[in-house]
Design a protein around this motif. Structure first.
Motif, PDB file in Angstrom:
ATOM      1  N   VAL A 375     -65.566  12.136 -60.928  1.00 41.24           N
ATOM      2  CA  VAL A 375     -64.732  12.567 -62.043  1.00 41.24           C
ATOM      3  C   VAL A 375     -63.357  11.966 -61.807  1.00 41.24           C
ATOM      4  O   VAL A 375     -62.728  12.230 -60.779  1.00 41.24           O
ATOM      5  CB  VAL A 375     -64.680  14.109 -62.085  1.00 41.24           C
ATOM      6  CG1 VAL A 375     -63.703  14.572 -63.142  1.00 41.24           C
ATOM      7  CG2 VAL A 375     -66.066  14.678 -62.346  1.00 41.24           C
ATOM      8  N   GLY A 406     -64.747   9.500 -67.192  1.00 41.86           N
ATOM      9  CA  GLY A 406     -63.322   9.291 -67.446  1.00 41.86           C
ATOM     10  C   GLY A 406     -63.132   8.378 -68.631  1.00 41.86           C
ATOM     11  O   GLY A 406     -64.090   8.039 -69.324  1.00 41.86           O
TER      12      GLY A 406
ATOM     13  N   PRO B 144     -53.564  10.742 -68.123  1.00 43.71           N
ATOM     14  CA  PRO B 144     -52.848   9.484 -68.333  1.00 43.71           C
ATOM     15  C   PRO B 144     -52.665   9.081 -69.784  1.00 43.71           C
ATOM     16  O   PRO B 144     -51.695   8.428 -70.130  1.00 43.71           O
ATOM     17  CB  PRO B 144     -53.714   8.457 -67.605  1.00 43.71           C
ATOM     18  CG  PRO B 144     -55.052   9.077 -67.483  1.00 43.71           C
ATOM     19  CD  PRO B 144     -54.844  10.544 -67.422  1.00 43.71           C
ATOM     20  N   GLN B 145     -53.614   9.469 -70.640  1.00 43.03           N
ATOM     21  CA  GLN B 145     -53.583   8.947 -72.003  1.00 43.03           C
ATOM     22  C   GLN B 145     -53.493  10.084 -72.994  1.00 43.03           C
ATOM     23  O   GLN B 145     -54.267  11.035 -72.936  1.00 43.03           O
ATOM     24  CB  GLN B 145     -54.870   8.145 -72.236  1.00 43.03           C
ATOM     25  CG  GLN B 145     -54.743   7.024 -73.238  1.00 43.03           C
ATOM     26  CD  GLN B 145     -56.096   6.505 -73.658  1.00 43.03           C
ATOM     27  OE1 GLN B 145     -57.100   6.741 -72.989  1.00 43.03           O
ATOM     28  NE2 GLN B 145     -56.145   5.823 -74.786  1.00 43.03           N
ATOM     29  N   SER B 158     -61.677  23.836 -65.815  1.00 43.14           N
ATOM     30  CA  SER B 158     -61.827  22.849 -64.755  1.00 43.14           C
ATOM     31  C   SER B 158     -60.683  21.857 -64.822  1.00 43.14           C
ATOM     32  O   SER B 158     -60.358  21.343 -65.890  1.00 43.14           O
ATOM     33  CB  SER B 158     -63.152  22.105 -64.912  1.00 43.14           C
ATOM     34  OG  SER B 158     -63.266  21.102 -63.916  1.00 43.14           O
ATOM     35  N   THR B 160     -60.005  18.711 -62.682  1.00 40.68           N
ATOM     36  CA  THR B 160     -60.385  17.301 -62.652  1.00 40.68           C
ATOM     37  C   THR B 160     -61.355  16.965 -63.781  1.00 40.68           C
ATOM     38  O   THR B 160     -61.213  15.967 -64.481  1.00 40.68           O
ATOM     39  CB  THR B 160     -61.043  16.955 -61.305  1.00 40.68           C
ATOM     40  OG1 THR B 160     -60.337  17.639 -60.277  1.00 40.68           O
ATOM     41  CG2 THR B 160     -61.007  15.480 -61.041  1.00 40.68           C
ATOM     42  N   PHE B 161     -62.376  17.805 -63.947  1.00 43.15           N
ATOM     43  CA  PHE B 161     -63.395  17.532 -64.958  1.00 43.15           C
ATOM     44  C   PHE B 161     -62.769  17.548 -66.351  1.00 43.15           C
ATOM     45  O   PHE B 161     -62.997  16.647 -67.165  1.00 43.15           O
ATOM     46  CB  PHE B 161     -64.503  18.574 -64.835  1.00 43.15           C
ATOM     47  CG  PHE B 161     -65.755  18.269 -65.601  1.00 43.15           C
ATOM     48  CD1 PHE B 161     -66.197  16.977 -65.780  1.00 43.15           C
ATOM     49  CD2 PHE B 161     -66.518  19.302 -66.126  1.00 43.15           C
ATOM     50  CE1 PHE B 161     -67.371  16.709 -66.480  1.00 43.15           C
ATOM     51  CE2 PHE B 161     -67.693  19.052 -66.816  1.00 43.15           C
ATOM     52  CZ  PHE B 161     -68.111  17.756 -67.006  1.00 43.15           C
ATOM     53  N   LEU B 163     -59.684  17.051 -67.127  1.00 46.57           N
ATOM     54  CA  LEU B 163     -58.805  15.890 -67.214  1.00 46.57           C
ATOM     55  C   LEU B 163     -59.596  14.640 -67.584  1.00 46.57           C
ATOM     56  O   LEU B 163     -59.242  13.909 -68.508  1.00 46.57           O
ATOM     57  CB  LEU B 163     -58.146  15.726 -65.851  1.00 46.57           C
ATOM     58  CG  LEU B 163     -56.994  14.785 -65.634  1.00 46.57           C
ATOM     59  CD1 LEU B 163     -56.194  15.255 -64.429  1.00 46.57           C
ATOM     60  CD2 LEU B 163     -57.453  13.365 -65.403  1.00 46.57           C
ATOM     61  N   ALA B 164     -60.704  14.421 -66.863  1.00 47.63           N
ATOM     62  CA  ALA B 164     -61.525  13.239 -67.126  1.00 47.63           C
ATOM     63  C   ALA B 164     -62.117  13.297 -68.532  1.00 47.63           C
ATOM     64  O   ALA B 164     -62.228  12.284 -69.220  1.00 47.63           O
ATOM     65  CB  ALA B 164     -62.629  13.115 -66.079  1.00 47.63           C
ATOM     66  N   LEU B 165     -62.477  14.509 -68.966  1.00 50.06           N
ATOM     67  CA  LEU B 165     -63.072  14.649 -70.297  1.00 50.06           C
ATOM     68  C   LEU B 165     -62.058  14.381 -71.400  1.00 50.06           C
ATOM     69  O   LEU B 165     -62.390  13.776 -72.422  1.00 50.06           O
ATOM     70  CB  LEU B 165     -63.678  16.045 -70.471  1.00 50.06           C
ATOM     71  CG  LEU B 165     -64.944  16.294 -69.661  1.00 50.06           C
ATOM     72  CD1 LEU B 165     -65.420  17.727 -69.876  1.00 50.06           C
ATOM     73  CD2 LEU B 165     -66.047  15.304 -70.040  1.00 50.06           C
ATOM     74  N   ASP B 167     -59.558  12.428 -71.105  1.00 52.68           N
ATOM     75  CA  ASP B 167     -59.359  10.982 -71.051  1.00 52.68           C
ATOM     76  C   ASP B 167     -60.517  10.271 -71.762  1.00 52.68           C
ATOM     77  O   ASP B 167     -60.323   9.323 -72.527  1.00 52.68           O
ATOM     78  CB  ASP B 167     -59.295  10.562 -69.573  1.00 52.68           C
ATOM     79  CG  ASP B 167     -58.608   9.220 -69.400  1.00 52.68           C
ATOM     80  OD1 ASP B 167     -57.952   8.759 -70.347  1.00 52.68           O
ATOM     81  OD2 ASP B 167     -58.739   8.641 -68.310  1.00 52.68           O
ATOM     82  N   TRP B 168     -61.731  10.776 -71.541  1.00 53.24           N
ATOM     83  CA  TRP B 168     -62.920  10.235 -72.199  1.00 53.24           C
ATOM     84  C   TRP B 168     -62.813  10.431 -73.714  1.00 53.24           C
ATOM     85  O   TRP B 168     -63.063   9.514 -74.499  1.00 53.24           O
ATOM     86  CB  TRP B 168     -64.159  10.928 -71.620  1.00 53.24           C
ATOM     87  CG  TRP B 168     -65.467  10.508 -72.209  1.00 53.24           C
ATOM     88  CD1 TRP B 168     -66.116   9.327 -71.990  1.00 53.24           C
ATOM     89  CD2 TRP B 168     -66.305  11.264 -73.096  1.00 53.24           C
ATOM     90  NE1 TRP B 168     -67.303   9.316 -72.689  1.00 53.24           N
ATOM     91  CE2 TRP B 168     -67.435  10.474 -73.366  1.00 53.24           C
ATOM     92  CE3 TRP B 168     -66.199  12.521 -73.683  1.00 53.24           C
ATOM     93  CZ2 TRP B 168     -68.471  10.919 -74.204  1.00 53.24           C
ATOM     94  CZ3 TRP B 168     -67.216  12.964 -74.508  1.00 53.24           C
ATOM     95  CH2 TRP B 168     -68.336  12.156 -74.761  1.00 53.24           C
TER      96      TRP B 168
END
Lengths: 448, 448
Positions: A375, A406, B144-145, B158, B160-161, B163-165, B167-168
């Motif tokens: 992740v 990501g 980041p975005q 969550s 990290t998860f 955050l990544a989602l 971003d996705w």
């Protein structure tokens, strides 16, 4: 037997045209721009040249040998050009033209099939988008984009839908070898293609989109003899869907449980949706089949929990790590992390951590397949854990599936995984479904 | 009540840093580069300026009013800076720092919560990635975005998860309004955020990722009062998953059926996987809820059959068209096409055909929601059927969901659909799942 069609040394495109709106233009253009190195002969009595290549009035006027004719002329003219092909000694034909059984014109379809059989020509179609052979750089179809080379061969009964799906797969960088639209299956049907793919050394996995099968017994016989995974999506399960299938292809979509039974007997993995079909074909084309006993590693708890939930839904077992594994994990994990399955590295996405835990989990005798989830946390280079998993799983005979989750930041890492033949998925749930089909395939092999 | 946190006029970033590796750098950089127009004050006794902005040694040294403090200092220092915030009269704090309950340090977490309460400050976190408010161009997070603006607000437990989602989601051009990481929920929890979102005019739909809820009664009370769709993914359903959840967040992931019951009582739609969560939130944020009675239109039979199969799997009903509808369809369809549901236009993907059949199917009293599938055939401009569906469904109160299937060739059409607020999906199966949740939401509303 079908190699003269699917691996031809020379091709006549009958109905080749300079008119960009016509299939005869598209197909010739696709063959040339795809980079096919064999001979190509446009045929059309009304053109002198097409796309800079001299055009012949008839296939009979071509002085050289012709392996394959691709026919894209109005349905009514097909019998005449097919006679020419027969007299020329063409070995195989692909009839792209529509207007046959699918619109109720079965007489014309039977007529065409009989001509092909009289001359001992094998025939794909009519009403097909053609085929692609990426190994030969041959795009003998109306599909605009050539997919990447890969170990999956795709047999589809649906024209437009199959075409759009191949185009979609190409945009996902999914590797394909042969793509064949079987169309109305007047001569060559799914079973014939399966026989060809069985012996084809570039095909690792067979992916099928089926609306209806007529010679069921033969399908079961052929499929159950093939030593490669076959995954199929058969539509028309529902009342509304089977009614629509009837009007669409003219083949009766039989009661769904008959197909269920046939697939079971034939050792065909049945997929429920396109995503399962494509995602699982990817894993099956790269990874060995797996016994149950799944290990999950992640740097982020959430995704690992989600994956564990789905494993249980699908009946997959997540064994507790062995005592040895626990001891080894303890020596590499941070103090706050628990040596368990699913394993959470507590945020550590370093090369060392991913290499260590991947190696340790793979050495556990109870773990037969591994799902590694990364992740993306912004401060980590996502290529490092990717390299670690590639390195740690090298030479291991247990399948390792990855899910790098990501946005734009993980692009390079995803490419790295793809290049190194890791089946990678943008969501952990999709990886679990693919992994489940590796386990289903192992069970099929064990029953044989 | 949470508006001083989530819609602040001025922000202090405590722990702001020039070191790009530190969260205090990332957050300040994200706030500035996101385009937030309020006042921003870096706070760090060891820096004179950060990112070109004068740095204050303590929040107490800021002469102006501070609505919100974002705290990214080591856990041990959090109580001291929180005291400063209280004395300064800061109204809300977001504690990004980790090292509290999630690693067993509950004492420190309770201490921090007590300080916040003493000073009447609301607190998000600790152990959160922060939050995003796209309306204010405010990225007060380590994500980041910045996602596109949209009607969906996302609450995630969550880090990290989540955050990544996000971003996705940003890479998928999914529109979000507020994104809040609730972290350890020491003060502000899911229910508090729900209350805020209930009154927030930019939030059309609430999307939640939940690992565990502690004050279940309050959650049910709050959720059942909200007049906006709530869709939630609750993980930790399985034995392995709930064990992992326990070690991961420190909250006990209760028996799954308790959550099932609570969601039912609260009128929360439960999603099984991330794709369902995101896809359905998109439809729920754009489309009205739907009664059962689904119409399907496609230019390619295959995709329509697949969609019909899935509708039946999910218990959705595809009514036969009324006599009036059949008569009207006959007048516009080609002779080879059957006026049925699912409706196959027999390959015709023109503007006129899609406009006509969309309008006719929407006028059928038995059809309460429409799925329009366009399967890309290379010779058609996929923007034309897209424009037709947009035009034909304008002003209609029945939801229209689309699935444009194909590769690179359909990019412009997909953008057109997105810009015109059509929930569009790259695979028909995903559209059906989203449509099903529009029907589930209508049933929830009817029970209230």
């Amino acid at each position: 037997m079908l190699s003269k069609i699917l691996e031809p040394d020379s091709i006549a495109v009958i109905g080749a045209s300079s008119n960009r709106e016509k299939w005869g233009y598209r197909i010739l253009d696709n063959i040339i721009s795809g980079g096919y190195s064999g001979e190509v002969y446009p045929v059309n009595p009304n053109e002198d040249e097409v796309l800079g290549i001299r055009c012949h009035p008839s296939v009979l006027d071509i002085p050289e040998r012709v392996d394959l004719s691709i026919i894209a002329v109005p349905a009514g003219i097909v019998p005449a050009v097919l006679e020419d092909c027969g007299r020329k000694g063409v070995r195989g034909v692909v009839i792209v033209s529509a207007g046959f059984g699918e619109v109720g014109n079965s007489e014309l379809e039977n007529n065409v099939r009989d001509i092909a059989r009289d001359y001992d020509m094998r025939m794909i179609g009519p009403n097909t988008f053609g085929f692609i052979n990426t190994q030969l750089h041959l795009n003998a179809s109306i599909i605009p984009q050539m997919p990447e080379k890969g170990g999956i061969s795709f047999v589809t009964q649906s024209g437009t839908f199959g075409l759009a799906l191949v185009d979609w797969a190409a945009s996902q960088q999914m590797g394909l070898h042969l793509v064949v639209g079987v169309g109305n299956k007047a001569d060559v049907d799914d079973s014939d293609i399966l026989e060809h793919l069985s012996a084809d050394r570039h095909t690792k996995t067979i992916m099928m989109y089926i609306e209806g099968i007529e010679r069921g017994r033969r399908f079961i016989d052929v499929a159950s003899r093939i030593r490669k995974p076959i995954i199929a999506l058969k539509t028309g399960r529902s009342r509304a869907g089977s009614k629509a299938a009837l009007s669409h292809t003219g083949s009766i979509a039989g009661a769904d449980r008959i197909y269920d039974g046939a697939f079971k007997q034939a050792g065909v993995i049945r997929a429920r949706v396109i995503e399962e079909l494509f995602d699982s074909a990817l894993a099956l084309s790269i990874s060995p089949p797996a016994d149950d006993g799944i290990g999950i590693i992640s740097n982020g708890g959430g995704a690992a929990i989600l994956a564990a939930d789905l494993c249980e839904d699908l009946g997959l077992h997540l064994p507790d790590p062995s005592d040895d594994t626990v001891r080894m994990l303890k020596s590499v994990l941070p103090a706050i992390a628990t040596p368990a399955n699913p394993l959470d590295t507590a945020g550590d996405g370093s090369y060392e951590m991913f290499k260590d835990v991947t190696g340790i989990m793979l050495s556990d005798p109870g773990i037969n397949a591994l799902l590694v989830i990364y992740v993306h946390a912004e401060m980590v280079d996502p290529c490092l854990p990717a390299e670690a998993v590639i390195d740690a799983s090298e030479g291991c005979d247990k399948p390792v599936i990855t899910s790098w989750i990501g946005g734009k930041g993980i692009g390079t890492a995803v490419k790295l995984l793809e290049e190194n033949k890791m089946p990678n998925y943008p969501l952990a749930e999709r990886a679990v479904v693919a992994l489940n089909n590796l386990v289903r395939y192992k069970r099929i092999l064990q029953k044989r």
